[in-house]
Write a protein that holds these residues in place. Structure first.
Motif, PDB file in Angstrom:
ATOM      1  N   GLU A  51       0.807  -1.215   0.000  1.00 26.92           N
ATOM      2  CA  GLU A  51       0.000   0.000   0.000  1.00 26.92           C
ATOM      3  C   GLU A  51       0.842   1.268   0.000  1.00 26.92           C
ATOM      4  O   GLU A  51       0.297   2.375   0.083  1.00 26.92           O
ATOM      5  N   GLY A  52       2.158   1.132  -0.054  1.00 31.65           N
ATOM      6  CA  GLY A  52       3.021   2.310  -0.053  1.00 31.65           C
ATOM      7  C   GLY A  52       3.174   2.934   1.313  1.00 31.65           C
ATOM      8  O   GLY A  52       3.610   4.083   1.423  1.00 31.65           O
ATOM      9  N   GLY A  53       2.841   2.195   2.370  1.00 30.35           N
ATOM     10  CA  GLY A  53       2.888   2.744   3.718  1.00 30.35           C
ATOM     11  C   GLY A  53       4.265   2.736   4.350  1.00 30.35           C
ATOM     12  O   GLY A  53       4.457   3.315   5.416  1.00 30.35           O
ATOM     13  N   ILE A  54       5.231   2.078   3.730  1.00 30.63           N
ATOM     14  CA  ILE A  54       6.600   2.037   4.258  1.00 30.63           C
ATOM     15  C   ILE A  54       7.461   3.057   3.519  1.00 30.63           C
ATOM     16  O   ILE A  54       8.056   3.953   4.116  1.00 30.63           O
ATOM     17  N   ASN A  55       7.543   2.914   2.213  1.00 33.61           N
ATOM     18  CA  ASN A  55       8.209   3.881   1.340  1.00 33.61           C
ATOM     19  C   ASN A  55       7.719   3.621  -0.084  1.00 33.61           C
ATOM     20  O   ASN A  55       6.836   2.783  -0.310  1.00 33.61           O
ATOM     21  N   ASP A  56       8.275   4.339  -1.048  1.00 29.27           N
ATOM     22  CA  ASP A  56       7.793   4.207  -2.426  1.00 29.27           C
ATOM     23  C   ASP A  56       8.832   3.563  -3.342  1.00 29.27           C
ATOM     24  O   ASP A  56       8.855   3.800  -4.538  1.00 29.27           O
ATOM     25  N   GLU A  57       9.663   2.689  -2.775  1.00 27.28           N
ATOM     26  CA  GLU A  57      10.747   2.075  -3.546  1.00 27.28           C
ATOM     27  C   GLU A  57      10.283   0.812  -4.268  1.00 27.28           C
ATOM     28  O   GLU A  57      10.868  -0.264  -4.151  1.00 27.28           O
ATOM     29  N   PHE A  58       9.198   0.953  -5.017  1.00 25.55           N
ATOM     30  CA  PHE A  58       8.680  -0.160  -5.814  1.00 25.55           C
ATOM     31  C   PHE A  58       9.659  -0.474  -6.948  1.00 25.55           C
ATOM     32  O   PHE A  58      10.392   0.415  -7.400  1.00 25.55           O
ATOM     33  N   PRO A  59       9.623  -1.745  -7.419  1.00 27.43           N
ATOM     34  CA  PRO A  59       8.817  -2.894  -6.989  1.00 27.43           C
ATOM     35  C   PRO A  59       9.407  -3.564  -5.745  1.00 27.43           C
ATOM     36  O   PRO A  59      10.615  -3.622  -5.567  1.00 27.43           O
ATOM     37  N   PHE A  60       8.480  -4.055  -4.889  1.00 28.61           N
ATOM     38  CA  PHE A  60       8.883  -4.744  -3.674  1.00 28.61           C
ATOM     39  C   PHE A  60       8.793  -6.256  -3.868  1.00 28.61           C
ATOM     40  O   PHE A  60       7.814  -6.763  -4.432  1.00 28.61           O
ATOM     41  N   LEU A  61       9.798  -6.950  -3.380  1.00 26.77           N
ATOM     42  CA  LEU A  61       9.742  -8.397  -3.223  1.00 26.77           C
ATOM     43  C   LEU A  61       9.256  -8.651  -1.802  1.00 26.77           C
ATOM     44  O   LEU A  61       9.963  -8.369  -0.833  1.00 26.77           O
ATOM     45  N   LEU A  62       8.015  -9.134  -1.664  1.00 25.82           N
ATOM     46  CA  LEU A  62       7.376  -9.218  -0.349  1.00 25.82           C
ATOM     47  C   LEU A  62       7.784 -10.487   0.394  1.00 25.82           C
ATOM     48  O   LEU A  62       8.386 -11.398  -0.151  1.00 25.82           O
ATOM     49  N   VAL A  98       2.271  -0.665  15.319  1.00 20.82           N
ATOM     50  CA  VAL A  98       2.992   0.307  14.482  1.00 20.82           C
ATOM     51  C   VAL A  98       2.036   1.408  14.024  1.00 20.82           C
ATOM     52  O   VAL A  98       1.107   1.152  13.257  1.00 20.82           O
ATOM     53  N   PRO A  99       2.244   2.650  14.470  1.00 25.77           N
ATOM     54  CA  PRO A  99       1.377   3.762  14.045  1.00 25.77           C
ATOM     55  C   PRO A  99       1.785   4.277  12.671  1.00 25.77           C
ATOM     56  O   PRO A  99       2.869   3.971  12.170  1.00 25.77           O
ATOM     57  N   THR A 100       0.907   5.058  12.068  1.00 23.82           N
ATOM     58  CA  THR A 100       1.248   5.752  10.823  1.00 23.82           C
ATOM     59  C   THR A 100       1.843   7.119  11.174  1.00 23.82           C
ATOM     60  O   THR A 100       1.635   7.633  12.277  1.00 23.82           O
ATOM     61  N   PRO A 101       2.589   7.725  10.247  1.00 24.21           N
ATOM     62  CA  PRO A 101       3.306   8.962  10.570  1.00 24.21           C
ATOM     63  C   PRO A 101       2.424  10.124  11.017  1.00 24.21           C
ATOM     64  O   PRO A 101       2.896  11.029  11.711  1.00 24.21           O
ATOM     65  N   ASP A 102       1.145  10.108  10.644  1.00 28.30           N
ATOM     66  CA  ASP A 102       0.273  11.235  10.968  1.00 28.30           C
ATOM     67  C   ASP A 102      -0.340  11.149  12.364  1.00 28.30           C
ATOM     68  O   ASP A 102      -0.976  12.095  12.826  1.00 28.30           O
ATOM     69  N   MET A 103      -0.151  10.045  13.054  1.00 34.25           N
ATOM     70  CA  MET A 103      -0.831   9.839  14.335  1.00 34.25           C
ATOM     71  C   MET A 103      -0.123  10.571  15.470  1.00 34.25           C
ATOM     72  O   MET A 103       1.102  10.527  15.587  1.00 34.25           O
ATOM     73  N   VAL A 104      -0.903  11.225  16.317  1.00 28.05           N
ATOM     74  CA  VAL A 104      -0.379  11.911  17.501  1.00 28.05           C
ATOM     75  C   VAL A 104      -1.266  11.550  18.693  1.00 28.05           C
ATOM     76  O   VAL A 104      -2.413  11.150  18.533  1.00 28.05           O
ATOM     77  N   VAL A 105      -0.713  11.698  19.895  1.00 29.88           N
ATOM     78  CA  VAL A 105      -1.486  11.462  21.118  1.00 29.88           C
ATOM     79  C   VAL A 105      -1.928  12.817  21.651  1.00 29.88           C
ATOM     80  O   VAL A 105      -1.122  13.566  22.198  1.00 29.88           O
ATOM     81  N   PRO A 106      -3.197  13.189  21.476  1.00 28.52           N
ATOM     82  CA  PRO A 106      -3.654  14.512  21.933  1.00 28.52           C
ATOM     83  C   PRO A 106      -4.063  14.504  23.399  1.00 28.52           C
ATOM     84  O   PRO A 106      -4.373  13.457  23.976  1.00 28.52           O
ATOM     85  N   ASP A 107      -4.052  15.677  23.996  1.00 29.07           N
ATOM     86  CA  ASP A 107      -4.657  15.884  25.319  1.00 29.07           C
ATOM     87  C   ASP A 107      -4.120  14.939  26.385  1.00 29.07           C
ATOM     88  O   ASP A 107      -4.883  14.384  27.184  1.00 29.07           O
ATOM     89  N   LEU A 108      -2.816  14.763  26.407  1.00 35.81           N
ATOM     90  CA  LEU A 108      -2.218  13.964  27.474  1.00 35.81           C
ATOM     91  C   LEU A 108      -1.486  14.916  28.414  1.00 35.81           C
ATOM     92  O   LEU A 108      -0.410  15.416  28.089  1.00 35.81           O
ATOM     93  N   PRO A 109      -2.075  15.209  29.584  1.00 35.63           N
ATOM     94  CA  PRO A 109      -1.444  16.170  30.500  1.00 35.63           C
ATOM     95  C   PRO A 109      -0.060  15.699  30.939  1.00 35.63           C
ATOM     96  O   PRO A 109       0.107  14.548  31.375  1.00 35.63           O
ATOM     97  N   LEU A 110       0.915  16.577  30.848  1.00 37.20           N
ATOM     98  CA  LEU A 110       2.274  16.218  31.224  1.00 37.20           C
ATOM     99  C   LEU A 110       2.360  15.852  32.701  1.00 37.20           C
ATOM    100  O   LEU A 110       3.183  15.018  33.101  1.00 37.20           O
ATOM    101  N   ILE A 111       1.483  16.429  33.528  1.00 35.91           N
ATOM    102  CA  ILE A 111       1.477  16.106  34.947  1.00 35.91           C
ATOM    103  C   ILE A 111       1.116  14.640  35.165  1.00 35.91           C
ATOM    104  O   ILE A 111       1.583  14.005  36.122  1.00 35.91           O
ATOM    105  N   ASP A 112       0.288  14.064  34.262  1.00 34.31           N
ATOM    106  CA  ASP A 112      -0.043  12.640  34.378  1.00 34.31           C
ATOM    107  C   ASP A 112       1.166  11.771  34.040  1.00 34.31           C
ATOM    108  O   ASP A 112       1.366  10.708  34.648  1.00 34.31           O
TER     109      ASP A 112
END
Length: 366
Positions: free
Chosen positions: A49-60, A284-298
């Motif tokens: 799906e191109g989720g790792i890099n775009d160095e096609f063709p891949f030998l899977l 394994v998360p995707t590059p766009d994922m972030v953890v919102p609203d996590l108080p640093l005090i926690d």
């Protein structure tokens, strides 16, 4: 040079193709392995799906076991005829991590120098430096770990990625052992392997969390003492309840393994651990994922450790032979991870089954 059949992803999102590829004779430090079995992993789908890099063709393909056919100059680790599990952590021994003794964090793991190609000469990018959906593949000799030749290839090959990632996340990264509680959020192949690792280490209770009743049943079969259907109950509350019934005053699990790779489940893991507990991210998360609203005090107030697990923080030469021995002794049921054995032409169908959560692992048998 040899011509063999192999599975290649030629462009983003396109169905994979079974084609003829060229495999070079091994050069210095390299080995050619005749592949006997290779698991179908989510990472292979990410490549397609191109989720790792775009160095096609891949030998899977990368969760593999087979027999060394030939080795190049200077190879001493393995010899022709050795039964091996392939790995993607061929440590260099020279980088800063290796020199300080942390080989599991090697910053310069290596692969074969030569390239396998399509018949027209187009160079292939082997998945995780392995490329084992093929009758034969070329790898760095350090990517071959010799194990008991009487072991079932379809089962022990899964140590090459997903099963080792889960087992290691619980034991190596999380430090699961007797007297510690473990919760695992996400009970696919990696999560169930984490549960098996916690059971192997003697942890209790071992709590499996998922929204799929079938996956929760698989988790129980692999050693979970309790299950939580998070579509019906709050896992933070349920994990605390289960752990406090065993260890008075516990506010959660000592170790929580997040095997999904999503912000919302990582936050569940964060708040499901006891004070000074450990969170292990192996999903394994995707590059766009972030953890919102996590108080640093926690983060400060709960103490403990927030870790990510790379390949289960394993050392293949140390861990693979030990785990295969445990499998041969009947103490680690690797066979349970093999949902089906398929042919090299059936990988697209296996991707679909994996997407729908119908299998722990489909395994290509060559």
């Amino acid at each position: 040079m040899q011509k063999v059949k192999a599975v290649v992803a030629k462009s983003k999102g396109a169905p994979v193709e079974v084609v003829t590829i060229h495999v070079p004779d091994p050069g210095p430090g390299e080995a050619v392995v005749a592949v006997q079995a290779c698991g179908v992993c989510h990472t292979d789908l990410h490549y397609r799906e191109g989720g790792i890099n775009d160095e096609f063709p891949f030998l899977l393909g990368h969760e593999a076991a087979g027999v060394v056919e030939a080795v190049g100059e200077g190879v001493t680790e393995v010899a022709p005829g050795d039964f091996v599990v392939l790995n993607w952590r061929a440590v260099c021994g020279e980088c800063r991590a290796c020199k300080r003794g942390d080989l599991q964090y090697c910053f310069a793991t290596h692969n074969a120098t030569q390239k396998m190609t399509l018949e027209d000469g187009t160079e292939l990018s082997p998945a995780l430096g392995i490329g084992a959906f093929a009758e034969k593949t070329l790898v760095a000799a350090g990517q071959c770990t010799k194990v008991d030749a009487d072991a079932r290839p379809a089962a022990v090959g899964l140590l090459g990625c997903g099963v080792m990632a889960g087992l290691g996340a619980a034991i190596n990264t999380g430090g699961a052992t007797r007297g510690r509680s473990v919760a695992v959020i996400g009970c696919g192949g990696v999560g169930v392997a984490a549960i098996a690792g916690a059971a192997l280490a003697g942890s209790s209770p071992i709590i499996a969390v998922d929204i799929d009743p079938k996956k929760l049943e698989q988790a129980k079969a692999m050693g979970a003492t309790h299950t939580v259907d998070s579509s019906k109950a709050d896992p933070e509350i349920e994990i605390a309840k289960i752990c406090s019934a065993v260890y008075e005053g516990a506010m959660g699990a000592d170790i929580v393994v997040e095997a999904v790779g999503r912000p919302e489940t990582w936050k569940q893991a964060f708040y499901s651990r006891d004070l000074a507990g450990t969170v292990v991210l192996v999903g394994v998360p995707t590059p766009d994922m972030v953890v919102p609203d996590l108080p640093l005090i926690d983060v400060f107030g709960r103490g403990g450790s927030l870790k990510s697990s790379w390949y289960g923080d394993c050392l293949p030469d140390r861990d693979f032979p030990m785990l295969v021995d445990l499998y041969r002794q009947g103490r680690l049921d690797l066979d349970a991870f093999v949902s089906e054995e398929i042919g090299i032409d059936d990988i697209e169908a296996a991707f679909e089954k994996m997407h729908h959560g119908e299998v722990l692992r489909s395994v290509v048998v060559l």
